[in-house]
Design a protein around this motif. Structure first.
Motif, mmCIF file in Angstrom:
data_model
loop_
_atom_site.group_PDB
_atom_site.id
_atom_site.type_symbol
_atom_site.label_atom_id
_atom_site.label_comp_id
_atom_site.label_asym_id
_atom_site.label_seq_id
_atom_site.Cartn_x
_atom_site.Cartn_y
_atom_site.Cartn_z
ATOM 1 N N LEU A 26 36.635 42.923 38.461
ATOM 2 C CA LEU A 26 37.421 42.938 37.616
ATOM 3 C C LEU A 26 38.231 44.164 37.521
ATOM 4 O O LEU A 26 39.283 44.924 37.438
ATOM 5 C CB LEU A 26 36.562 42.927 36.026
ATOM 6 C CG LEU A 26 36.054 41.858 35.717
ATOM 7 C CD1 LEU A 26 35.279 41.829 34.241
ATOM 8 C CD2 LEU A 26 37.746 40.670 35.584
ATOM 9 N N LEU A 27 37.846 45.888 37.677
ATOM 10 C CA LEU A 27 38.336 47.165 37.973
ATOM 11 C C LEU A 27 39.374 46.614 39.380
ATOM 12 O O LEU A 27 40.493 47.127 38.859
ATOM 13 C CB LEU A 27 37.190 48.537 38.557
ATOM 14 C CG LEU A 27 36.812 48.671 36.815
ATOM 15 C CD1 LEU A 27 35.369 49.921 36.823
ATOM 16 C CD2 LEU A 27 37.887 48.987 36.107
ATOM 17 N N THR A 28 38.694 45.719 40.490
ATOM 18 C CA THR A 28 39.643 45.977 41.457
ATOM 19 C C THR A 28 40.649 44.589 41.280
ATOM 20 O O THR A 28 41.924 45.225 41.841
ATOM 21 C CB THR A 28 39.154 45.516 42.599
ATOM 22 O OG1 THR A 28 37.622 45.853 42.798
ATOM 23 C CG2 THR A 28 39.390 44.858 43.924
ATOM 24 N N ALA A 29 40.130 44.080 40.197
ATOM 25 C CA ALA A 29 41.796 42.976 40.120
ATOM 26 C C ALA A 29 42.359 43.756 39.258
ATOM 27 O O ALA A 29 44.211 43.703 39.476
ATOM 28 C CB ALA A 29 41.416 41.647 39.139
ATOM 29 N N ALA A 30 42.272 44.764 38.382
ATOM 30 C CA ALA A 30 43.274 46.011 37.858
ATOM 31 C C ALA A 30 43.660 46.716 38.794
ATOM 32 O O ALA A 30 45.161 46.677 38.139
ATOM 33 C CB ALA A 30 42.709 46.980 36.536
ATOM 34 N N LEU A 32 44.529 46.292 41.900
ATOM 35 C CA LEU A 32 45.104 45.288 43.041
ATOM 36 C C LEU A 32 46.873 45.096 41.761
ATOM 37 O O LEU A 32 48.061 45.252 42.827
ATOM 38 C CB LEU A 32 44.526 43.904 42.809
ATOM 39 C CG LEU A 32 43.663 44.456 44.426
ATOM 40 C CD1 LEU A 32 42.872 43.264 44.842
ATOM 41 C CD2 LEU A 32 44.262 45.378 45.651
ATOM 42 N N PHE A 33 46.102 44.942 40.590
ATOM 43 C CA PHE A 33 47.708 43.910 40.169
ATOM 44 C C PHE A 33 48.580 44.741 39.197
ATOM 45 O O PHE A 33 50.320 44.941 39.507
ATOM 46 C CB PHE A 33 47.315 43.524 38.530
ATOM 47 C CG PHE A 33 47.991 42.951 37.602
ATOM 48 C CD1 PHE A 33 48.274 41.398 38.258
ATOM 49 C CD2 PHE A 33 48.156 43.667 36.292
ATOM 50 C CE1 PHE A 33 49.154 40.829 37.019
ATOM 51 C CE2 PHE A 33 49.185 43.254 35.524
ATOM 52 C CZ PHE A 33 50.481 41.678 36.557
ATOM 53 N N ALA A 34 48.113 46.489 39.325
ATOM 54 C CA ALA A 34 48.975 48.083 39.189
ATOM 55 C C ALA A 34 49.439 47.724 40.020
ATOM 56 O O ALA A 34 51.100 48.911 39.714
ATOM 57 C CB ALA A 34 48.405 49.200 38.673
ATOM 58 N N ALA A 35 49.743 47.344 41.297
ATOM 59 C CA ALA A 35 49.556 47.885 42.532
ATOM 60 C C ALA A 35 50.857 46.663 43.016
ATOM 61 O O ALA A 35 51.997 46.884 43.680
ATOM 62 C CB ALA A 35 48.729 48.026 43.545
ATOM 63 N N ILE A 36 50.986 45.334 41.746
ATOM 64 C CA ILE A 36 51.532 44.092 42.884
ATOM 65 C C ILE A 36 53.186 44.887 42.374
ATOM 66 O O ILE A 36 53.505 45.321 41.106
ATOM 67 C CB ILE A 36 51.657 43.467 41.510
ATOM 68 C CG1 ILE A 36 50.749 42.797 42.676
ATOM 69 C CG2 ILE A 36 52.540 41.951 42.294
ATOM 70 C CD1 ILE A 36 49.874 41.869 42.141
ATOM 71 N N PHE A 53 45.039 36.947 45.184
ATOM 72 C CA PHE A 53 43.337 37.717 45.237
ATOM 73 C C PHE A 53 42.749 38.384 43.922
ATOM 74 O O PHE A 53 42.118 38.215 43.292
ATOM 75 C CB PHE A 53 43.512 39.110 46.503
ATOM 76 C CG PHE A 53 42.352 39.814 46.430
ATOM 77 C CD1 PHE A 53 41.386 39.153 47.712
ATOM 78 C CD2 PHE A 53 41.664 40.537 46.190
ATOM 79 C CE1 PHE A 53 40.099 39.355 47.645
ATOM 80 C CE2 PHE A 53 40.432 41.268 45.827
ATOM 81 C CZ PHE A 53 39.252 40.439 47.331
ATOM 82 N N VAL A 54 43.643 38.628 42.693
ATOM 83 C CA VAL A 54 44.181 39.436 41.433
ATOM 84 C C VAL A 54 43.004 38.257 40.844
ATOM 85 O O VAL A 54 42.060 38.409 40.230
ATOM 86 C CB VAL A 54 44.563 40.097 40.706
ATOM 87 C CG1 VAL A 54 45.308 39.727 39.862
ATOM 88 C CG2 VAL A 54 45.373 41.287 41.559
ATOM 89 N N LEU A 55 43.322 37.195 41.037
ATOM 90 C CA LEU A 55 43.033 35.942 40.000
ATOM 91 C C LEU A 55 41.057 35.927 40.602
ATOM 92 O O LEU A 55 40.391 35.395 39.976
ATOM 93 C CB LEU A 55 43.851 34.957 39.946
ATOM 94 C CG LEU A 55 45.447 34.725 39.670
ATOM 95 C CD1 LEU A 55 45.749 33.491 40.054
ATOM 96 C CD2 LEU A 55 44.561 35.313 37.607
ATOM 97 N N LEU A 56 41.151 35.231 41.720
ATOM 98 C CA LEU A 56 39.925 35.155 43.122
ATOM 99 C C LEU A 56 38.951 36.646 42.086
ATOM 100 O O LEU A 56 38.238 36.478 40.988
ATOM 101 C CB LEU A 56 39.735 34.937 44.187
ATOM 102 C CG LEU A 56 38.733 35.284 44.885
ATOM 103 C CD1 LEU A 56 38.425 33.735 44.995
ATOM 104 C CD2 LEU A 56 39.148 35.389 46.313
#
Length: 155
Positions: A26-30, A32-36, A53-56
């Motif tokens: 979940l932290l990885t998703a956050a 990566l999401f912030a980097a879009i 990948f964020v959704l995955l």
């Protein structure tokens, strides 16, 4: 059938490790999401892949938390049957391995700016482990419910 205290401790360790990896996902998703970027350069294909990948990562993380929670609560609140505990443990381990194969290499690459070498089949196996983990965890809960109702019917 009585489960040994060593087996219960092992289940608690597996549940804690799976929960920790779920949080990492979940932290990885956050991260990566912030980097879009809001306005991605070009046609936005890379941003779209990152979004997928964020959704995955979110789905894998949430499922790992559910798998670890079901293992933890069944072994702590009930006296689980051996087959129930085994299925729940396999589900949690499969969820952990899926995150290790799918999310951790991307996290390491993002944070340390290095490409993590690994087998080309790793992400494919990680994707296959997600439904295996869900299925085993669901099967473990069903076994626990069936064994619990049989025990109550006998008394």
């Amino acid at each position: 059938m009585c489960i040994s205290s060593t087996s219960l401790r092992r289940s608690g360790t597996v549940a804690a490790g799976t929960a920790a990896l779920g949080v990492v996902s979940l932290l990885t998703a956050a991260l990566l999401f912030a980097a879009i970027p809001e306005n991605p350069p070009g046609d936005g294909f890379a941003a779209g892949l990152t979004g997928i990948f964020v959704l995955l990562s979110v789905i894998a993380g949430l499922l790992a938390l559910v798998e670890s929670g079901s293992l933890y609560f069944v072994t702590r609140l009930r006296e689980p049957s051996e087959r129930s505990q085994r299925a729940l443990t396999i589900g949690a381990v499969a969820g952990s391995l899926s995150i290790l194969l799918l999310v951790v290499p991307v996290l390491v690459a993002r944070v340390f700016n290095i490409l993590v070498p690994g087998p080309a089949w790793g992400p494919g196996i990680g994707l296959v482990l997600v439904p295996i983990g869900i299925g085993c965890s669901m099967l473990g809960v069903v076994f626990q419910l069936l064994d619990g109702s049989r025990t109550r019917a006998r008394t």
